[in-house]
Design a protein around this motif. Structure first.
Motif, PDB file in Angstrom:
ATOM      1  N   GLN A  77       0.925  -1.184   0.032  1.00 47.31           N
ATOM      2  CA  GLN A  77       0.036   0.003  -0.084  1.00 47.31           C
ATOM      3  C   GLN A  77       0.772   1.343   0.141  1.00 47.31           C
ATOM      4  OE1 GLN A  77      -3.429  -0.097  -0.304  1.00 47.31           O
ATOM      5  NE2 GLN A  77      -3.018  -1.944  -0.645  1.00 47.31           N
ATOM      6  N   PRO A  78       0.379   2.323  -0.727  1.00 47.14           N
ATOM      7  CA  PRO A  78       1.263   3.498  -0.757  1.00 47.14           C
ATOM      8  C   PRO A  78       1.474   4.331   0.596  1.00 47.14           C
ATOM      9  CG  PRO A  78      -1.003   4.050  -1.614  1.00 47.14           C
ATOM     10  CD  PRO A  78      -0.865   2.629  -1.526  1.00 47.14           C
ATOM     11  N   LEU A  79       2.857   4.807   0.549  1.00 45.06           N
ATOM     12  CA  LEU A  79       3.060   5.877   1.710  1.00 45.06           C
ATOM     13  C   LEU A  79       3.575   7.301   1.126  1.00 45.06           C
ATOM     14  CD1 LEU A  79       5.416   3.179   3.995  1.00 45.06           C
ATOM     15  CD2 LEU A  79       2.923   4.263   4.570  1.00 45.06           C
ATOM     16  N   ASN A  80       3.304   8.067   1.812  1.00 46.76           N
ATOM     17  CA  ASN A  80       3.868   9.513   1.714  1.00 46.76           C
ATOM     18  C   ASN A  80       3.290   9.936   0.289  1.00 46.76           C
ATOM     19  OD1 ASN A  80       5.519   9.848   3.722  1.00 46.76           O
ATOM     20  ND2 ASN A  80       6.845   8.393   3.050  1.00 46.76           N
TER      21      ASN A  80
ATOM     22  N   GLY B 156       4.753  15.948   7.785  1.00 44.86           N
ATOM     23  CA  GLY B 156       3.961  15.407   6.680  1.00 44.86           C
ATOM     24  C   GLY B 156       4.699  14.334   6.105  1.00 44.86           C
ATOM     25  N   VAL B 157       5.736  13.983   6.185  1.00 40.05           N
ATOM     26  CA  VAL B 157       6.607  12.850   5.546  1.00 40.05           C
ATOM     27  C   VAL B 157       7.181  11.863   6.759  1.00 40.05           C
ATOM     28  CG1 VAL B 157       8.664  12.305   4.069  1.00 40.05           C
ATOM     29  CG2 VAL B 157       7.380  14.326   3.825  1.00 40.05           C
ATOM     30  N   ILE B 158       6.850  10.726   6.292  1.00 41.39           N
ATOM     31  CA  ILE B 158       7.325   9.592   7.085  1.00 41.39           C
ATOM     32  C   ILE B 158       8.446   9.073   6.572  1.00 41.39           C
ATOM     33  CG2 ILE B 158       7.073   7.207   8.008  1.00 41.39           C
ATOM     34  CD1 ILE B 158       4.131   7.569   7.389  1.00 41.39           C
ATOM     35  N   ASP B 159       9.788   9.616   7.202  1.00 41.96           N
ATOM     36  CA  ASP B 159      11.064   9.158   6.455  1.00 41.96           C
ATOM     37  C   ASP B 159      11.751   7.978   6.919  1.00 41.96           C
ATOM     38  OD1 ASP B 159      12.584   9.969   9.088  1.00 41.96           O
ATOM     39  OD2 ASP B 159      12.427  11.851   8.668  1.00 41.96           O
ATOM     40  N   ILE B 160      12.936   7.564   6.530  1.00 42.24           N
ATOM     41  CA  ILE B 160      13.467   6.427   6.847  1.00 42.24           C
ATOM     42  C   ILE B 160      13.727   6.198   8.136  1.00 42.24           C
ATOM     43  CG2 ILE B 160      15.845   7.131   6.363  1.00 42.24           C
ATOM     44  CD1 ILE B 160      14.296   3.539   5.602  1.00 42.24           C
ATOM     45  N   HIS B 161      14.160   7.080   8.965  1.00 46.84           N
ATOM     46  CA  HIS B 161      14.418   7.101  10.536  1.00 46.84           C
ATOM     47  C   HIS B 161      13.113   6.643  11.345  1.00 46.84           C
ATOM     48  CE1 HIS B 161      18.518   9.072   9.580  1.00 46.84           C
ATOM     49  NE2 HIS B 161      18.610   7.752  10.145  1.00 46.84           N
ATOM     50  N   GLU B 162      11.996   7.556  10.764  1.00 45.15           N
ATOM     51  CA  GLU B 162      10.725   7.506  11.602  1.00 45.15           C
ATOM     52  C   GLU B 162      10.163   5.952  11.431  1.00 45.15           C
ATOM     53  OE1 GLU B 162       9.409  12.005  11.743  1.00 45.15           O
ATOM     54  OE2 GLU B 162       9.276  10.843   9.676  1.00 45.15           O
TER      55      GLU B 162
END
Length: 222
Positions: free
Chosen positions: A46-49, A111-117
């Motif tokens: 499912q899509p993210l960001n 507004g962005v789920i980044d790699i660390h999060e």
């Protein structure tokens, strides 16, 4: 070294991290393979960001274990065309369940789920979906590249025993334990503008590491 190779190297370092105390008994994929008939695990990607990337990445990842044969297949659409996309399954070395990140993972509220999060939910990079998953080499140029239509298909069959052995060596004896891992797809064009608060690994552009799709591997049938 280009941005894709730099992110792969950084992800290799992340994969070396381990988690603490197990909360779930391990279900060995090698043990499953010893049973009668194939065992199938499917992740509905499912899509993210999406609001940031402008992509609606989706698809399916499937792992089929049949005796000593393990086949990984991904069918992905809605990705940046002509771009190499990192893909792996992620999880925790103590075999507790990983889950795909939700909006709550955006802890800095940019507004962005980044790699660390993603790490508290998905764990670390484990098995790369490349031309040679058994190598456990995150550093490679053999990840799939999307076609002009923004889609790709990947399939690779390996020895279950060989992958299980390599996994145990990499993760200090942990079982492969396919169920409960998550599959992540990464990468958007370099031209995509991101806020400065969106973090990445080292000096690697966040566009390379940003997760664009995720799905949890679920055992099918009984």
């Amino acid at each position: 070294m280009d941005s894709v190779h730099r992110v792969i190297a950084a992800l290799a370092a992340v994969a070396g991290m381990t988690a603490c105390n197990s909360s779930k008994p391990a279900a060995s994929a090698a043990a499953a393979g010893a049973g009668a008939g194939p065992v199938t695990y499917v992740a509905d990607l499912q899509p993210l960001n999406t609001s940031t990337t402008g992509l609606q990445t989706s698809g399916e990842a499937r792992i089929v274990v049949n005796g000593d044969s393990l086949t990984i297949t991904t069918n992905v659409k809605g990705v940046a065309p002509g771009m190499t996309h990192l893909q792996h399954f992620h999880g925790f070395a103590d075999n507790r369940d990983a889950i795909c990140p939700t909006a709550a993972a955006d802890t800095n509220h940019d507004g962005v789920i980044d790699i660390h999060e993603t790490e508290p939910m998905v764990g670390v990079t484990m098995v790369p979906f490349t031309s040679d998953p058994v190598s456990m080499q995150i550093v490679t140029n053999t990840y799939p590249t999307a076609g002009a239509d923004g889609s790709y298909t990947y399939s690779k069959t390996v020895s279950l025993a060989a992958l299980d052995s390599a996994f145990k060596k990499t993760f200090n004896g942990s079982d492969l334990d396919i169920a409960g891992r998550v599959v992540m797809i990464h990468g958007i064009p370099d031209s995509t503008k991101l806020k400065s608060s969106v973090s990445s690994l080292g000096d690697i552009p966040a566009q390379v590491t940003i997760p664009i799709a995720c799905g949890k591997l679920v055992k099918q049938g009984n």
